[in-house]
Design a protein around this motif. Structure first.
Motif, PDB file in Angstrom:
ATOM      1  N   CYS A  96      21.271  -9.619   5.580  1.00 13.09           N
ATOM      2  CA  CYS A  96      20.214 -10.629   5.705  1.00 13.09           C
ATOM      3  C   CYS A  96      19.039 -10.084   6.510  1.00 13.09           C
ATOM      4  N   ILE A  97      18.825  -8.784   6.417  1.00 15.41           N
ATOM      5  CA  ILE A  97      17.759  -8.131   7.171  1.00 15.41           C
ATOM      6  C   ILE A  97      16.434  -8.292   6.426  1.00 15.41           C
ATOM      7  N   VAL A 135      25.734 -12.971  10.456  1.00 17.92           N
ATOM      8  CA  VAL A 135      26.039 -13.964  11.492  1.00 17.92           C
ATOM      9  C   VAL A 135      24.744 -14.623  11.967  1.00 17.92           C
ATOM     10  N   ALA A 136      23.730 -13.795  12.210  1.00 17.21           N
ATOM     11  CA  ALA A 136      22.452 -14.321  12.709  1.00 17.21           C
ATOM     12  C   ALA A 136      21.861 -15.310  11.706  1.00 17.21           C
ATOM     13  N   ASP A 166      25.935  -8.435  24.009  1.00 13.88           N
ATOM     14  CA  ASP A 166      26.806  -8.712  22.879  1.00 13.88           C
ATOM     15  C   ASP A 166      26.021  -9.611  21.919  1.00 13.88           C
ATOM     16  N   THR A 167      25.673  -9.072  20.781  1.00 19.16           N
ATOM     17  CA  THR A 167      24.805  -9.791  19.849  1.00 19.16           C
ATOM     18  C   THR A 167      25.367 -11.183  19.529  1.00 19.16           C
ATOM     19  N   GLY A 204      11.494 -13.785  15.562  1.00 17.40           N
ATOM     20  CA  GLY A 204      12.818 -13.368  15.099  1.00 17.40           C
ATOM     21  C   GLY A 204      13.520 -12.461  16.086  1.00 17.40           C
ATOM     22  N   ILE A 205      14.462 -11.686  15.554  1.00 26.93           N
ATOM     23  CA  ILE A 205      15.291 -10.846  16.410  1.00 26.93           C
ATOM     24  C   ILE A 205      15.274  -9.395  15.926  1.00 26.93           C
ATOM     25  N   ARG A 206      15.686  -8.507  16.836  1.00 29.88           N
ATOM     26  CA  ARG A 206      15.896  -7.110  16.442  1.00 29.88           C
ATOM     27  C   ARG A 206      17.318  -6.707  16.799  1.00 29.88           C
TER      28      ARG A 206
END
Lengths: 547, 547
Positions: A376-377, A334-335, A295-296, A320-322
């Protein structure tokens, strides 16, 4: 790897080994025999390679695949085993002498003109002109089309993603869904040419010197079930010194953050944290985490931030994240919000700048829609839609005989789009001060257009559509690349072709490049060519055509 | 060519040379390092290969590509140059020992189970199960998916065309529009497997022993402008004897036929006739003519019939015509009508049976629509739509970790279609008297279903959907193909795989195969597996899931 080493490597790997004269349609060989029997094989033929419609409902196409065509010409020769196979499948009536003749053929008498690889091209504009003995020119058709069609389609597709994504980073992730091993390799190569920043395809990186990217998959995350599975939970600080308790540090951060971000700690997955800790201790300077396995928002982001802050304590910076599922716009917001809170709470400005990559079934429309929604990518990983050109998986390049022994040839059709423009043609691109204005096709004996001189440009089929154009610059698009059995131009490397794509798009008007209802670019003929075309059409049309 | 000769040829040509361990995503290598660092690399992993949705809005898929997967396992080994390249692109922190370990890896400890190549498969059914050390099994992912995805998609596409076309002949003509050289070669190979009768691709014929077809293109026709260009207008009769005036004979026939068929002779194109005569004298026993260059009804058909009758006078029989534009149903009816008139007028019954091939932008829907309209076509030549699988150019096979060290793994998702069925599974196909009824997935320790014994089959996710089935026959679908570093089954040749496709489709109910609103085939789980899946789901679901 140097270009020379690379060539050696590619040759030793047989990279291009299936690109050979038998990679063709059988009718090319049967026609060759009929030409030979009819004594027409020496006829001096001119073939044009062009397409009739831009792909992807767009109004531009990028020409690519030229280098592969030229390499094919270098090696064009039927082997003994090819001839033996042909004897086996063709009728027994074929004369032995023909096979001897076929075995002697090379591309030495061919002249190949082409626009530069990476140039923007439009319907009806010859991208390649092949001149030479009818039999050889005909035998090249299928292979040349195969090499140009997908390369150009793929490059165009990638360029469209590039336009949609603006300055965001783009990575090609499609190897597993591509049309075969070579389809995947070509996709990686030509998406880089079209403007992508890199690929996940390691072999493409090795062969073409393309940046390669990748972190981990869901399988890596699910391979850990709990923290007890970790056999390495310590880390040496970046500046050196004594090994510290990395897991302990991470757990402390996770508890703190769960309060800051208001996340229920009991819902956070510990297998996921174990996977992140494991990856971070293996790649402390390259920590990029896939955060959507469980769950992100409730698990992945908290685990990532805890590990990233622990890495910070050890002197490293996370990347960072994927995100690979769900509502990408929302999750990215959210991130970013979490990252900003942490940046401000702990005075770590770089945390606001952490990379957010999205990679779930992205296509050109998804990117445009995300742009509209706000997100926000920072970067996209793009697979299936890109590499198979899902929106339109083939480009319709054709190879048409337009002249034989100085006589023009025309292919008529009830569909005007299918009528060929006969005869050998020169192609000029006329520029205004900033943008390209129009392409002009001329007969070869005409005076070329020159800077600041007005020239009449006509629609090839509609008599009333014509205009004078005064170009500030004129470019002769077709360049001789192959003559006397040799490549006769210095070929650009992949990076230079990529730069040419970028340059070409920068001088194309935005309304032509846009995704929704783009304006067609104008391709015109000279007055002379207009009359030549229509006179020949009249000469060849059956009387019934008038009705 | 014998199978052994073919293998040697393919190897020497480097056919499969790009299918190598680096043809993968970079994250497989970074994960491998993280596994190695975490000491998890020896873990005994089970991965399933399956897809979630049948392609082309259909309800079946055909599994293909297995032989290529097995050949990849045979050669799976990182070369020195691979390792050197990886050192160049991976972070400097990676330990040297890891590279040594990587260089030592082979697929020897892997076990690969698969359904037989050419078998019909359905969503969620594992087509391949890979068992073995986590690190190796993970490193195989991308390459195996690449090899299976397009092969299966292409075979399925071809099989759908085959179902649509019934007993008509089907030829693959798509090389020029395929996704690269190898995309074209794979398309030729797997369209034959799916039920096509042959291909125009000569190299595919040579490598895979597929029948090759082809006659001539529009360029051949337009290369002749008038009858005076013919340098051969005579022909030796089939039975031998003196050379006769073939052109003269043709012209006499053309005049007669223009009256019989009521065609204005002055509208008939002489360049076209010259091309036909030229081709017929080169291939007197293989005369198949492209008749639409100028006007099928007013020119092409008359020229063809004249040449065909002249050939008859010389003891030969023409094969037929090809239509490549316009209204194919109408033109084929006109053609058949002409052929019938001639057959009856000159008592030549075989003329009624002349072949009519159609080849303009044909897809599955075109064939179905032609069937409805009524037509007189005998065979189709199919290009772009077939070879690029235009309707859906990628199959979404995935490779999911389902078990590690005897512990099941589950990937949860808000989208139930994306939830994996955890644990190692056996797959049984239960048959009625004529057709396959249902597939049943079981846990490995369960008693397999047996003939004539009722067995409970449950929907994997909907509790209320369950039924007892009494199979007349049970087939265990997953067979061990790779073990101890070797292929451990006799592999079928291409023809046998093609026969398997045909057999598999013959035992699948028509409502599952039909193009419009097909019925889904049922894939079920045992009661045991149902509870295993849902208990595990519950254990792993975050509390929030209940809301």
């Amino acid at each position: 790897m140097s270009a020379a080493e690379n060539r050696v490597l590619m040759r030793s790997m047989g990279q291009n080994s299936i690109v050979q004269p038998l990679l063709t349609d059988l009718y090319q060989i049967t026609m060759a025999y009929a030409y030979w029997k009819a004594g027409k094989h020496h006829g001096n033929a001119v073939f044009d390679v062009y397409f009739r419609k831009n792909p992807f409902n767009g109004e531009f196409t990028i020409f690519a695949g030229l280098e592969e065509c030229l390499k094919f010409l270098e090696t064009f020769r039927y082997s003994d085993s090819d001839i033996a196979y042909l004897k086996q499948i063709l009728p027994a009536c074929i004369e032995e002498q023909f096979y001897e003749y076929l075995a002697s053929l090379t591309a030495d008498e061919i002249k190949l003109y082409a626009v530069k690889e990476g140039t923007v091209v439009f319907p009806r504009v010859p991208m390649i002109r092949v001149e030479g003995p009818l039999i050889v020119a005909q035998l090249l058709e299928t292979t040349l089309l195969n090499l140009v069609n997908f390369a150009s389609l793929m490059t165009t597709n990638a360029a469209r993603y590039r336009l949609a994504a603006g300055k965001l980073k783009l990575y090609e992730f499609g190897l597993r869904r591509a049309q075969g091993p070579d389809g995947g390799l070509s996709a990686s190569k030509y998406s880089y040419v079209g403007g992508f920043d890199g690929s996940s395809n390691v072999l493409a990186g090795k062969l073409f010197n393309i940046p390669v990217k990748g972190t981990h998959a869901h399988a890596f995350i699910t391979s850990f079930k709990c923290l007890e599975e970790l056999n390495t939970s310590t880390l040496v600080p970046k500046q050196g010194g004594t090994t510290g308790d990395f897991l302990g540090n991470t757990l402390r951060w996770r508890e703190k953050l769960s309060q800051l971000l208001n996340i229920v700690l009991s819902e956070v997955n510990n297998g996921e944290l174990a996977a992140f800790v494991s990856f971070a201790t293996a790649f402390p300077d390259g920590f990029m985490a896939l955060v959507d396995t469980y769950d992100t928002v409730r698990s992945g982001l908290l685990n990532f931030c805890a590990v990233a802050l622990a890495l910070h304590d050890f002197g490293y910076r996370a990347i960072g994240i994927r995100l690979d599922s769900g509502d990408l716009a929302y999750q990215s917001q959210v991130a970013r919000n979490y990252f900003n809170k942490i940046a401000s709470e702990y005075s770590l400005p770089y945390f606001s700048e952490l990379n957010i990559m999205a990679s779930n079934d992205i296509n050109e429309e998804t990117i445009l829609s995300l742009n509209e929604q706000g997100h926000c990518i920072n970067s996209f990983g793009i697979g299936t839609h890109l590499v198979t050109c899902q929106k339109q998986p083939a480009l319709g390049c054709v190879y048409k005989l337009v002249e034989l022994d100085d006589e023009p040839r025309i292919k008529l059709s009830h569909d005007v789009a299918k009528v060929t423009i006969p005869g050998k043609k020169n192609v000029f691109r006329l520029y205004g001060h900033q943008f390209s204005l129009i392409d002009l096709l001329q007969r070869p004996d005409e005076v070329p257009p020159t800077n600041n001189q007005k020239v009449l440009c006509r629609h090839p089929f509609q008599e009333s559509k014509r205009a004078y154009v005064i170009p500030s610059k004129v470019e002769d698009l077709l360049i001789l690349f192959w003559s006397n059995g040799k490549i006769c131009q210095k070929l650009p490397n992949l990076q230079e072709i990529r730069d040419n794509v970028h340059h070409n798009l920068s001088i194309l008007r935005n309304d032509i490049k846009r995704s929704l209802n783009p304006t067609p670019y104008k391709v015109s003929v000279s007055d002379n060519l207009y009359h030549f075309l229509h006179d020949l059409w009249l000469d060849n049309a059956p009387i019934g055509e008038l009705s």
